[in-house]
Design an enzyme around this catalytic site. Sequence first.
Site, PDB file in Angstrom:
ATOM      1  N   CYS A  78      13.691 -42.552 -48.084  1.00 21.35           N
ATOM      2  CA  CYS A  78      14.066 -43.920 -47.980  1.00 21.35           C
ATOM      3  C   CYS A  78      14.642 -43.898 -46.625  1.00 21.35           C
ATOM      4  O   CYS A  78      15.589 -43.160 -46.183  1.00 21.35           O
ATOM      5  CB  CYS A  78      15.352 -44.024 -49.175  1.00 21.35           C
ATOM      6  SG  CYS A  78      15.717 -45.710 -49.369  1.00 21.35           S
ATOM      7  N   GLN A  79      14.209 -45.181 -46.217  1.00 16.80           N
ATOM      8  CA  GLN A  79      14.774 -45.042 -44.687  1.00 16.80           C
ATOM      9  C   GLN A  79      16.004 -45.984 -44.493  1.00 16.80           C
ATOM     10  O   GLN A  79      16.900 -45.895 -43.508  1.00 16.80           O
ATOM     11  CB  GLN A  79      13.624 -45.783 -43.708  1.00 16.80           C
ATOM     12  CG  GLN A  79      12.639 -44.699 -43.620  1.00 16.80           C
ATOM     13  CD  GLN A  79      11.231 -45.295 -42.935  1.00 16.80           C
ATOM     14  OE1 GLN A  79      11.204 -46.234 -42.797  1.00 16.80           O
ATOM     15  NE2 GLN A  79      10.339 -44.257 -42.879  1.00 16.80           N
TER      16      GLN A  79
END
Length: 390
Positions: A78-79
């Site tokens: 997840c960025q």
Amino acid sequence: MPRALTMIDLFAGCGGMSLGFEGEGYRSIMAVEFDAHAAATYVANRPHMEGKVFCQDIADVPTAEIPKADLVIGGPPCQGFSNLGSKDVNDPRNKLWKEYLRFVNEADPKVFVLENVDRFRRSSEFDLLLREADGGLLKNYVLEHALLVASDYGVAQRRPRTIVIGTRRDIVDEHPKMGPITPPKPTHARVPDLLGLKEWETVRSRIYDLPWDVQVTDLPTKEVKTIFDKPIPGPFTGLEIHVGRNPVPMSLQRYAHIHPGGGRHHLPDELLSPCWRNKPKGTTDVMGRMRWDAPSPTIRTEFFKPEKGRYLHPQWNPALHPRWNPDEPSNSVNRPITHLEAALLQDFPREYKWYGTKVSIARQIGNAVPVGLARAIAFHVKSELESRGH
Ligand SMILES: C[S@@+](CC[C@H](N)C(=O)[O-])C[C@H]1O[C@@H](n2cnc3c(N)ncnc32)[C@H](O)[C@@H]1O
């Protein structure tokens, strides 16, 4: 003998999640991981995967290479967690999710299992995923999700993780009363109960019998092999990764003051760093010491740095402790946990083979899904599929 369920592991890392599923009889048929050190570890422990681990950016794996599989496991890192996060599939941050959807569409699995950090449920990527299941690219799947804590599934580590399970709609429709597969219910708790919940596993159960005195600070010298076109040292296994650090005298003095469950807040003023002195509240885990008889905190990629979390070895001079049990030996272990201790707290077997440098092996260990958590999910998914005739 029923046929083993086949799986594709995306963002496979060193193979923690795969190992849990393999423990329940699933068979990995393809893995994608662009970090050569992690990919080398993945193959070293699964010789049958030679030629089936794609060590490249997932976006560069041709669709024609994607086989049909019973399961797709793993999820994109997840960025972004910003509230400003775009829900646009063309947002570059969502590139990896597009790739994930491409794999699911092509492999057409019965089930996919996605693991991510706890905050994932508040991210724009999560919204995107739910939207795709609502008439979008994932319209063939029904999604269920929950926050699972690894210690509630028999892992000696309190690691919260978001788990999303997608069940193919035709399987759900065959048995409408059963509904889609939901994440598994806990099997363990702080206090065991009459309904069958077992007591949490502890740090003691995983690392007590390892040597406490660790003088070695480097991995042994090994032949450097060319794997995935990169020179990579290894394999390292067992006590070869039981390696420590060389703390400066000031750090040693700090470690000596911290009791199990304690942290930087228990340091005398003269041992505080200026930034801690100016910020007396918050970050209670910093410089923390683990407890023998509790699960460890989340093992992250820099577990070898006590300034990053509760990573000090749990053994502390009990004579100094108000609840000293005179049966305990009275020596202290003033060091952070070693790579082997971290790997065991992640439920890897001692004999797992690791490739890479000291730093990259720590990253592989800290990035992994605890093997025991993956195994609990694998067991649950398999029995849920079986009860639906699959
Ligand atoms: C959280 S880790 C996965 C851990 C793994 N599931 C396990 O249990 O060991 C995420 C992995 O995704 C890999 N990765 C990130 N971006 C990638 C990309 N574009 N293509 C392929 N792999 C990628 C990283 O190198 C990292 O090893």
